[in-house]
Design a protein around this motif. Structure first.
Motif, PDB file in Angstrom:
ATOM      1  N   MET A   1     -37.310   1.417-113.672  1.00 41.30           N
ATOM      2  CA  MET A   1     -38.572   2.147-113.618  1.00 41.30           C
ATOM      3  C   MET A   1     -38.412   3.459-112.881  1.00 41.30           C
ATOM      4  N   HIS A   2     -37.230   3.656-112.350  1.00 41.69           N
ATOM      5  CA  HIS A   2     -36.955   4.893-111.633  1.00 41.69           C
ATOM      6  C   HIS A   2     -36.131   5.865-112.464  1.00 41.69           C
ATOM      7  N   ASP A   3     -36.107   5.586-113.769  1.00 45.51           N
ATOM      8  CA  ASP A   3     -35.197   6.389-114.577  1.00 45.51           C
ATOM      9  C   ASP A   3     -35.827   7.675-115.085  1.00 45.51           C
ATOM     10  N   ALA A   4     -37.027   7.991-114.572  1.00 51.68           N
ATOM     11  CA  ALA A   4     -37.713   9.193-115.035  1.00 51.68           C
ATOM     12  C   ALA A   4     -36.926  10.447-114.666  1.00 51.68           C
ATOM     13  N   HIS A   5     -36.133  10.340-113.583  1.00 52.36           N
ATOM     14  CA  HIS A   5     -35.392  11.534-113.165  1.00 52.36           C
ATOM     15  C   HIS A   5     -34.016  11.626-113.808  1.00 52.36           C
ATOM     16  N   ALA A   6     -33.875  10.971-114.935  1.00 48.70           N
ATOM     17  CA  ALA A   6     -32.609  11.048-115.657  1.00 48.70           C
ATOM     18  C   ALA A   6     -32.266  12.511-115.920  1.00 48.70           C
ATOM     19  N   SER A   7     -31.056  12.864-115.601  1.00 48.07           N
ATOM     20  CA  SER A   7     -30.673  14.248-115.810  1.00 48.07           C
ATOM     21  C   SER A   7     -29.967  14.402-117.149  1.00 48.07           C
ATOM     22  N   ARG A   8     -30.408  15.358-117.899  1.00 48.20           N
ATOM     23  CA  ARG A   8     -29.832  15.563-119.223  1.00 48.20           C
ATOM     24  C   ARG A   8     -28.668  16.531-119.145  1.00 48.20           C
ATOM     25  N   ALA A   9     -27.647  16.247-119.882  1.00 46.60           N
ATOM     26  CA  ALA A   9     -26.513  17.148-119.948  1.00 46.60           C
ATOM     27  C   ALA A   9     -26.096  17.280-121.401  1.00 46.60           C
ATOM     28  N   GLY A  10     -26.046  18.490-121.890  1.00 44.92           N
ATOM     29  CA  GLY A  10     -25.710  18.720-123.282  1.00 44.92           C
ATOM     30  C   GLY A  10     -24.253  18.456-123.575  1.00 44.92           C
ATOM     31  N   GLU A  11     -23.393  18.799-122.647  1.00 45.79           N
ATOM     32  CA  GLU A  11     -21.959  18.641-122.875  1.00 45.79           C
ATOM     33  C   GLU A  11     -21.542  17.205-122.579  1.00 45.79           C
ATOM     34  N   THR A  12     -20.624  16.701-123.429  1.00 44.84           N
ATOM     35  CA  THR A  12     -20.195  15.318-123.268  1.00 44.84           C
ATOM     36  C   THR A  12     -19.376  15.125-122.000  1.00 44.84           C
ATOM     37  N   SER A  13     -18.804  16.183-121.478  1.00 48.60           N
ATOM     38  CA  SER A  13     -17.963  16.048-120.294  1.00 48.60           C
ATOM     39  C   SER A  13     -18.791  15.902-119.019  1.00 48.60           C
ATOM     40  N   VAL A  14     -20.056  16.293-119.102  1.00 44.65           N
ATOM     41  CA  VAL A  14     -20.923  16.169-117.931  1.00 44.65           C
ATOM     42  C   VAL A  14     -21.621  14.815-117.991  1.00 44.65           C
ATOM     43  N   PRO A  15     -21.497  13.990-116.946  1.00 42.18           N
ATOM     44  CA  PRO A  15     -22.096  12.660-117.010  1.00 42.18           C
ATOM     45  C   PRO A  15     -23.624  12.680-117.007  1.00 42.18           C
ATOM     46  N   LEU A  16     -24.202  11.714-117.733  1.00 47.02           N
ATOM     47  CA  LEU A  16     -25.649  11.488-117.676  1.00 47.02           C
ATOM     48  C   LEU A  16     -25.871  10.468-116.568  1.00 47.02           C
ATOM     49  N   THR A  17     -26.939  10.665-115.801  1.00 49.81           N
ATOM     50  CA  THR A  17     -27.212   9.683-114.761  1.00 49.81           C
ATOM     51  C   THR A  17     -28.656   9.224-114.839  1.00 49.81           C
ATOM     52  N   ALA A  18     -28.894   7.991-114.406  1.00 52.33           N
ATOM     53  CA  ALA A  18     -30.244   7.436-114.336  1.00 52.33           C
ATOM     54  C   ALA A  18     -30.178   6.204-113.457  1.00 52.33           C
ATOM     55  N   SER A  19     -31.347   5.749-113.021  1.00 48.47           N
ATOM     56  CA  SER A  19     -31.336   4.543-112.202  1.00 48.47           C
ATOM     57  C   SER A  19     -32.483   3.634-112.591  1.00 48.47           C
ATOM     58  N   ALA A  20     -32.359   2.370-112.225  1.00 53.15           N
ATOM     59  CA  ALA A  20     -33.395   1.383-112.524  1.00 53.15           C
ATOM     60  C   ALA A  20     -33.357   0.319-111.441  1.00 53.15           C
ATOM     61  N   VAL A  21     -34.508  -0.286-111.183  1.00 51.27           N
ATOM     62  CA  VAL A  21     -34.589  -1.326-110.156  1.00 51.27           C
ATOM     63  C   VAL A  21     -34.322  -2.689-110.785  1.00 51.27           C
ATOM     64  N   LEU A  22     -33.509  -3.485-110.103  1.00 47.50           N
ATOM     65  CA  LEU A  22     -33.208  -4.841-110.560  1.00 47.50           C
ATOM     66  C   LEU A  22     -34.426  -5.728-110.320  1.00 47.50           C
ATOM     67  N   VAL A  23     -35.033  -6.209-111.391  1.00 40.53           N
ATOM     68  CA  VAL A  23     -36.252  -6.995-111.233  1.00 40.53           C
ATOM     69  C   VAL A  23     -36.025  -8.504-111.329  1.00 40.53           C
ATOM     70  N   ASN A  24     -34.917  -8.895-111.962  1.00 41.09           N
ATOM     71  CA  ASN A  24     -34.719 -10.344-112.124  1.00 41.09           C
ATOM     72  C   ASN A  24     -34.372 -10.985-110.782  1.00 41.09           C
ATOM     73  N   LYS A  25     -34.779 -12.241-110.628  1.00 42.48           N
ATOM     74  CA  LYS A  25     -34.721 -12.929-109.333  1.00 42.48           C
ATOM     75  C   LYS A  25     -33.342 -12.985-108.705  1.00 42.48           C
ATOM     76  N   VAL A  26     -32.336 -13.259-109.500  1.00 44.65           N
ATOM     77  CA  VAL A  26     -31.017 -13.469-108.910  1.00 44.65           C
ATOM     78  C   VAL A  26     -30.239 -12.181-108.680  1.00 44.65           C
ATOM     79  N   GLY A  27     -30.780 -11.045-109.119  1.00 50.09           N
ATOM     80  CA  GLY A  27     -30.023  -9.804-108.990  1.00 50.09           C
ATOM     81  C   GLY A  27     -28.865  -9.778-109.987  1.00 50.09           C
ATOM     82  N   LEU A  28     -27.850  -9.010-109.646  1.00 46.44           N
ATOM     83  CA  LEU A  28     -26.734  -8.848-110.585  1.00 46.44           C
ATOM     84  C   LEU A  28     -25.678  -9.933-110.339  1.00 46.44           C
TER      85      LEU A  28
END
Lengths: 104, 133
Positions: free
Chosen positions: A1-28
């Motif tokens: 739900m925090h992925d609204a600040h995903a940064s866009r990058a046109g070039e494939t060499s520049v990484p795309l980043t985004a984040s999200a909160v772990l909602v499931n009970k046991v985590g990862l």
């Protein structure tokens, strides 16, 4: 739900980043880690995750490494994706996290 | 991804205890799914704790894939009997079966996860062995 600040990058060499909160009970833990790596492996892009936007970054295609992150419920999972299919890959892993890996 | 046309790498679980072997296989099925050939064997020929070469050969046959088979073992005899079983395979199959240096339960789940993504036998083995890395 925090992925609204995903940064866009046109070039494939520049990484795309985004984040999200772990909602499931046991985590990862075991089962979500397996689902995440299975999902990540469907893409050619390099997909990494971290508990902080500064890293350290973990290969999201390695189930052993993903489990070692031991991300608990409520943790913010940051993704960094590089590659031609990076955009769809990022959307897919974010959807999985938002969905609580189908077990929320 | 290089084994797509030949099917996913098979996984064989070998434990001294048939209950452990079957339980580990249950975990693989539930956590990873059905996209991976999977077989288990455990116990000696009299039904006690142990392993036997014939049972291991049968399991390798059951989980056979042209992409190869990764074998996960628990203690001592499970490993030596598995190596013996591999040596007894036909020559063209022998090179496509590997015994992994990994914990049996965790290794089986991880190996199957790697296999389900279409990875090669070498990648499956490497991934399972990351547990001891």
């Amino acid at each position: 739900m925090h992925d609204a600040h995903a940064s866009r990058a046109g070039e494939t060499s520049v990484p795309l980043t985004a984040s999200a909160v772990l909602v499931n009970k046991v985590g990862l833990h075991a089962r979500p880690s397996v689902k995440l790596t299975q999902c990540a492996k469907r893409f050619a892009a390099k997909i990494e995750l971290a508990l902080s936007g500064d890293g350290p970054w973990t290969d999201a295609k390695s189930p052993v490494k993903v489990m070692r992150v031991k991300a608990p419920q409520g943790a913010t999972l940051h993704f960094r994706v590089t590659g031609p299919d990076g955009e769809v890959a990022l959307a897919a892993v974010l959807a999985l996290v938002h969905d609580g890996f189908g077990e929320a | 991804m290089n084994s797509q046309d030949r099917g996913n790498v098979g996984i064989v679980i070998v434990s001294h205890s048939p209950k452990i072997a079957e339980g580990a296989a249950d975990m693989v099925r539930q956590m990873v799914g059905n996209a991976v050939p999977l077989a288990w064997t455990g116990g000696d020929v009299d039904g006690g704790l142990g392993t036997n070469v014939a049972g291991i050969l049968e399991a390798i046959e059951a989980a056979w894939s042209p992409s190869g088979v990764a074998v996960l073992v628990d203690l001592g005899g499970a490993e030596t009997n598995s190596e013996m079983a591999v040596e007894m395979l036909a020559e063209d199959r022998r090179a496509r079966v590997v015994v992994c240096n990994a914990p049996v339960v965790e290794g089986a789940v991880i190996a199957a996860t790697e296999s389900s993504g279409g990875s090669s036998l070498a990648a499956v083995k490497r991934s399972a062995e990351e547990f001891y890395a």
